[in-house]
Design a protein around this motif. Structure first.
Motif, PDB file in Angstrom:
ATOM      1  N   TRP A  92      35.107  83.450  52.216  1.00 32.41           N
ATOM      2  CA  TRP A  92      35.861  82.228  51.929  1.00 32.41           C
ATOM      3  C   TRP A  92      37.190  82.589  51.253  1.00 32.41           C
ATOM      4  CZ3 TRP A  92      33.987  77.215  52.812  1.00 32.41           C
ATOM      5  CH2 TRP A  92      32.651  77.120  53.187  1.00 32.41           C
ATOM      6  N   SER A  93      38.208  81.791  51.487  1.00 32.76           N
ATOM      7  CA  SER A  93      39.479  81.994  50.781  1.00 32.76           C
ATOM      8  C   SER A  93      39.288  81.618  49.310  1.00 32.76           C
ATOM      9  CB  SER A  93      40.579  81.141  51.417  1.00 32.76           C
ATOM     10  OG  SER A  93      40.182  79.793  51.521  1.00 32.76           O
ATOM     11  N   ASP A  94      40.105  82.184  48.441  1.00 38.04           N
ATOM     12  CA  ASP A  94      40.058  81.912  46.994  1.00 38.04           C
ATOM     13  C   ASP A  94      38.636  82.049  46.445  1.00 38.04           C
ATOM     14  OD1 ASP A  94      42.891  80.901  46.630  1.00 38.04           O
ATOM     15  OD2 ASP A  94      42.172  79.497  48.146  1.00 38.04           O
ATOM     16  N   TYR A  95      37.991  83.143  46.752  1.00 34.23           N
ATOM     17  CA  TYR A  95      36.591  83.272  46.348  1.00 34.23           C
ATOM     18  C   TYR A  95      36.259  84.670  45.827  1.00 34.23           C
ATOM     19  CZ  TYR A  95      32.035  80.798  46.550  1.00 34.23           C
ATOM     20  OH  TYR A  95      30.869  80.116  46.254  1.00 34.23           O
ATOM     21  N   SER A 116      27.235  79.169  53.780  1.00 34.83           N
ATOM     22  CA  SER A 116      26.471  78.352  52.824  1.00 34.83           C
ATOM     23  C   SER A 116      25.040  78.238  53.337  1.00 34.83           C
ATOM     24  CB  SER A 116      27.091  76.964  52.695  1.00 34.83           C
ATOM     25  OG  SER A 116      28.424  77.090  52.281  1.00 34.83           O
ATOM     26  N   TYR A 140      35.486  71.535  46.196  1.00 33.56           N
ATOM     27  CA  TYR A 140      34.508  72.458  45.632  1.00 33.56           C
ATOM     28  C   TYR A 140      34.836  72.687  44.151  1.00 33.56           C
ATOM     29  CZ  TYR A 140      33.523  73.384  50.580  1.00 33.56           C
ATOM     30  OH  TYR A 140      33.196  73.251  51.907  1.00 33.56           O
ATOM     31  N   ASP A 192      37.031  75.522  42.930  1.00 24.94           N
ATOM     32  CA  ASP A 192      38.389  75.430  43.493  1.00 24.94           C
ATOM     33  C   ASP A 192      39.247  74.469  42.676  1.00 24.94           C
ATOM     34  OD1 ASP A 192      37.629  77.228  45.372  1.00 24.94           O
ATOM     35  OD2 ASP A 192      37.724  75.864  47.085  1.00 24.94           O
ATOM     36  N   PHE A 218      26.157  73.456  46.967  1.00 25.75           N
ATOM     37  CA  PHE A 218      26.079  74.462  48.034  1.00 25.75           C
ATOM     38  C   PHE A 218      25.754  75.795  47.394  1.00 25.75           C
ATOM     39  CE2 PHE A 218      30.306  73.891  46.426  1.00 25.75           C
ATOM     40  CZ  PHE A 218      30.611  75.165  46.011  1.00 25.75           C
ATOM     41  N   ASP A 235      26.300  79.747  48.408  1.00 26.21           N
ATOM     42  CA  ASP A 235      26.919  80.630  49.395  1.00 26.21           C
ATOM     43  C   ASP A 235      26.188  81.971  49.380  1.00 26.21           C
ATOM     44  OD1 ASP A 235      28.745  78.734  50.272  1.00 26.21           O
ATOM     45  OD2 ASP A 235      29.990  79.069  48.519  1.00 26.21           O
ATOM     46  N   PHE A 263      32.907  79.357  39.305  1.00 26.70           N
ATOM     47  CA  PHE A 263      31.709  78.961  40.049  1.00 26.70           C
ATOM     48  C   PHE A 263      30.549  79.689  39.358  1.00 26.70           C
ATOM     49  CE2 PHE A 263      34.620  78.339  43.752  1.00 26.70           C
ATOM     50  CZ  PHE A 263      34.175  77.096  44.181  1.00 26.70           C
TER      51      PHE A 263
HETATM   52  C1  N2P Z   1      35.990  78.904  47.852  1.00 26.70           C
HETATM   53  C2  N2P Z   1      35.155  77.765  48.300  1.00 26.70           C
HETATM   54  C3  N2P Z   1      33.770  78.198  48.346  1.00 26.70           C
HETATM   55  C4  N2P Z   1      32.810  77.151  48.227  1.00 26.70           C
HETATM   56  N1  N2P Z   1      37.317  78.566  47.974  1.00 26.70           N
HETATM   57  C5  N2P Z   1      32.413  76.591  49.515  1.00 26.70           C
HETATM   58  N2  N2P Z   1      31.170  76.967  49.946  1.00 26.70           N
END
Ligand code: N2P
Length: 364
Positions: free
Chosen positions: A33-36, A81, A238, A241, A270, A272, A308
């Motif tokens: 995922w981006s930004d993760y 997810s 999210y 985010d 969710f 992941d 998160f």
């Molecule tokens: C990260 C979003 C991840 C959570 N940017 C979505 N499953």
């Protein structure tokens, strides 16, 4: 004749060198995922192991799934997810993890692992990465100017046309995610969020269509920067985010104040999951990365940066108190009991959701 021999020798030598370099260079292709990840998550792994990481990003399960089901994804590690993981395991997309290559497996929270068996029996194919909720992020000042004293910890903000109509003036973003947003609407209507009844899906569709004119856009990552810069004032997004958006807003001279609420009616969550596709070429390297993720400090750094929550028991004491005591990140028991997980819908329902979503997005 002499020249030809020399050329031949040079050619053979260069081939040997190339092969040796290739044999030495270990690589890992990650699709995430981006930004993760935190800024140094990948570079630290590369430094520790000498493995070169090729890192591509997506912002929706649907995009990842299309890649995985198209046959050869070319990736060694992906992060679906949990409902998507379940479906993809059934479709034979993943290989079983080799626990003997994951000596730090025991750091994972056992209760959560048991819960996640609904998607992956025996936790054979995956480890949990991070989890979170889908709630409401907002620009504190703009929203107050538009909505006055309307509380922001309720889905009424989004689903009552009189509220969202006002918010439209400063901009509203909603995740482009049928499998998460349609159940969110079903939940608001008091319907079971895992319902496969087409009537229920229709009702959720009608609700979303009624607010469609006031949604600025549907997108699953753009809202992070737009909320921070003041381009939009509300995002259904999210949890982490939105917190990243808040952090970016604070870095940017602090003019925009961003907040996140899990609505008191409850919200979807969710999980992941990290998994290795069947056709992965660098399986050993993928296991090394998974075991790296099982390190308490690596996971705590991720939570401290991304906000998160993670599933690593040993990481918990290393998470900043400010984060672990924030109810938007780690919901207190009372709120926790109102959270629900998203369902693993049948292929038939999935098609209904996709059709419905196209209608909703186009507003027709
Ligand atoms: C990260 C979003 C991840 C959570 N940017 C979505 N499953």
């Amino acid at each position: 004749m002499k020249v030809t021999k020399q050329i031949l020798l040079a050619l053979v030598l260069s081939m040997v060198v190339a092969l040796a370099v290739q044999a030495q260079e270990r690589v890992l292709n990650i699709y995430h995922w981006s930004d993760y990840v935190a800024p140094d998550t990948i570079s630290n792994f590369e430094k520790q192991t000498g493995i070169k990481v090729i890192f591509d990003v997506y912002d929706s399960n649907e995009v990842l799934e299309a890649k995985l089901l198209s046959g050869r994804s070319g990736y060694d590690l992906v992060v679906p997810s949990n409902p998507f993981l379940a479906k993809q395991i059934k479709a034979g997309v993943y290989q079983k993890l080799d626990r003997s290559q994951l000596p730090d497996w025991d750091n994972l929270n056992k209760d959560l692992l048991r819960t996640l068996e609904v998607s992956d029996t025996g936790n054979q194919h995956s480890i949990p990465y991070m989890w979170g909720s889908i709630g409401i992020g907002y620009n504190v000042d703009k929203v107050k100017a538009v909505l006055g004293s309307q509380p922001m910890d309720t889905w009424d903000v989004i689903f009552k046309p009189e509220n969202i109509k006002k918010l439209h003036e400063c901009g509203v973003a909603i995740l482009d995610s049928p499998t998460e947003i349609i159940p969110t609407a079903m939940h608001y209507l008091g319907l079971p969020t895992d319902s496969e009844n087409p009537e229920h899906i229709k009702q959720a569709e009608a609700l979303l269509l009624s607010i469609r004119p006031y949604v600025t856009y549907f997108h699953s990552s753009k809202y992070i920067s737009d909320l921070a810069s003041g381009n939009i004032c509300v995002a259904v997004g999210y949890s982490g985010d939105i917190y990243q958006s808040k952090a970016r807003a604070e870095e940017g001279k602090g003019k925009v104040r961003v907040a996140y609420n899990i609505p008191q009616e409850g919200a979807g969550t969710f999980f992941d999951m990290v998994a290795i596709p069947n056709d992965a070429k660098n399986v050993k390297e993928a296991h090394e990365f998974i075991n790296y993720l099982l390190q308490p400090q690596v996971m705590a750094d991720l939570t401290n940066y991304l906000q998160f929550p993670n599933a690593n028991d040993k990481a918990t004491p290393l998470v900043d108190k400010e984060i672990s005591s924030d109810p938007g990140v780690y919901p207190p028991a009372e709120l926790m009991s109102k959270l629900y997980t998203f369902a693993d819908f049948s292929a038939k329902t999935q098609r209904l959701l996709t059709r419905s979503w196209t209608k909703i997005k186009s507003g027709k």
